[in-house]
Design an enzyme around this catalytic site. Structure first.
Site, PDB file in Angstrom:
ATOM      1  N   ALA A  32      18.002  37.880 -25.201  1.00  5.78           N
ATOM      2  CA  ALA A  32      16.866  38.321 -26.127  1.00  5.78           C
ATOM      3  C   ALA A  32      15.579  38.456 -25.686  1.00  5.78           C
ATOM      4  CB  ALA A  32      17.004  37.796 -27.594  1.00  5.78           C
ATOM      5  N   PHE A  33      15.339  37.445 -25.156  1.00  4.62           N
ATOM      6  CA  PHE A  33      13.889  37.166 -24.479  1.00  4.62           C
ATOM      7  C   PHE A  33      13.682  38.267 -23.198  1.00  4.62           C
ATOM      8  CE2 PHE A  33      10.770  35.481 -21.578  1.00  4.62           C
ATOM      9  CZ  PHE A  33       9.561  35.401 -22.597  1.00  4.62           C
ATOM     10  N   GLU A  71       9.858  34.940 -30.105  1.00  3.66           N
ATOM     11  CA  GLU A  71      11.258  34.941 -29.600  1.00  3.66           C
ATOM     12  C   GLU A  71      11.128  33.371 -28.883  1.00  3.66           C
ATOM     13  OE1 GLU A  71      14.813  34.802 -29.192  1.00  3.66           O
ATOM     14  OE2 GLU A  71      13.944  36.674 -29.721  1.00  3.66           O
ATOM     15  N   MET A  88      28.915  22.445 -37.129  1.00  6.15           N
ATOM     16  CA  MET A  88      28.533  23.253 -38.137  1.00  6.15           C
ATOM     17  C   MET A  88      27.720  22.485 -39.247  1.00  6.15           C
ATOM     18  SD  MET A  88      29.118  26.328 -36.633  1.00  6.15           S
ATOM     19  CE  MET A  88      29.054  27.512 -38.000  1.00  6.15           C
ATOM     20  N   TRP A 114       2.454  50.210 -34.059  1.00  5.93           N
ATOM     21  CA  TRP A 114       2.577  51.486 -33.112  1.00  5.93           C
ATOM     22  C   TRP A 114       2.851  52.519 -34.127  1.00  5.93           C
ATOM     23  CZ3 TRP A 114       3.186  52.491 -27.847  1.00  5.93           C
ATOM     24  CH2 TRP A 114       2.723  51.132 -26.956  1.00  5.93           C
ATOM     25  N   LEU A 118       0.095  55.754 -33.639  1.00  3.77           N
ATOM     26  CA  LEU A 118       0.555  57.007 -33.402  1.00  3.77           C
ATOM     27  C   LEU A 118       0.181  58.051 -34.501  1.00  3.77           C
ATOM     28  CD1 LEU A 118       3.924  56.250 -31.688  1.00  3.77           C
ATOM     29  CD2 LEU A 118       1.992  57.206 -30.539  1.00  3.77           C
TER      30      LEU A 118
END
Length: 125
Positions: A32-33, A71, A88, A114, A118
């Site tokens: 993900a990073f 992250e 778990m 953003w 925009l």
């Protein structure tokens, strides 16, 4: 009791080395990073074209860096939870979910900033 900690410029140097080590670990071990780094490599240069003011530029770039920061924190939480045990447990799952939620919120911040920049810039045209 003597203080063995490094101080002054050497402390800054070592702290920077540890930070680079952490960034490298995140890039190597966290897909993900990596995806978010790739997105930042597109969005940050694009921000120089999109932004019409210094404040807009700062917000666009800072929002991208905020995602990377979240992250890294999320990955740190996951590493500590996994180190504590692989069985778990409700609290372990909750900790991981909360870290993930933090990343999600920063992604929303990116979209809002953003989108707002925009919107403002297109309204001017």
């Amino acid at each position: 009791m003597p203080n063995d900690k490094v101080t002054g410029p050497a402390r800054f140097y070592y702290a920077t080395c540890y930070s680079m080590k952490g960034i490298r670990a995140a890039f190597v071990h966290e897909p993900a990073f990596r995806y978010e780094v790739y997105a930042a490599l597109v969005l940050i240069p694009l921000s120089f074209w999109v932004a019409q003011t210094g404040v807009q530029l700062g917000l666009l770039i800072a929002s991208c860096l905020l995602v990377l920061m979240a992250e890294v924190f999320n990955s740190a939480i996951e590493a500590v939870v996994d180190r504590a045990g692989l069985e778990m447990h409700e609290l372990a799952g909750r900790a991981k979910d909360l870290g993930s939620a933090g990343v999600f919120f920063t992604l929303l911040i990116v979209m809002l900033i953003w989108g707002g920049v925009l919107w403002d810039n297109l309204a001017v045209v």
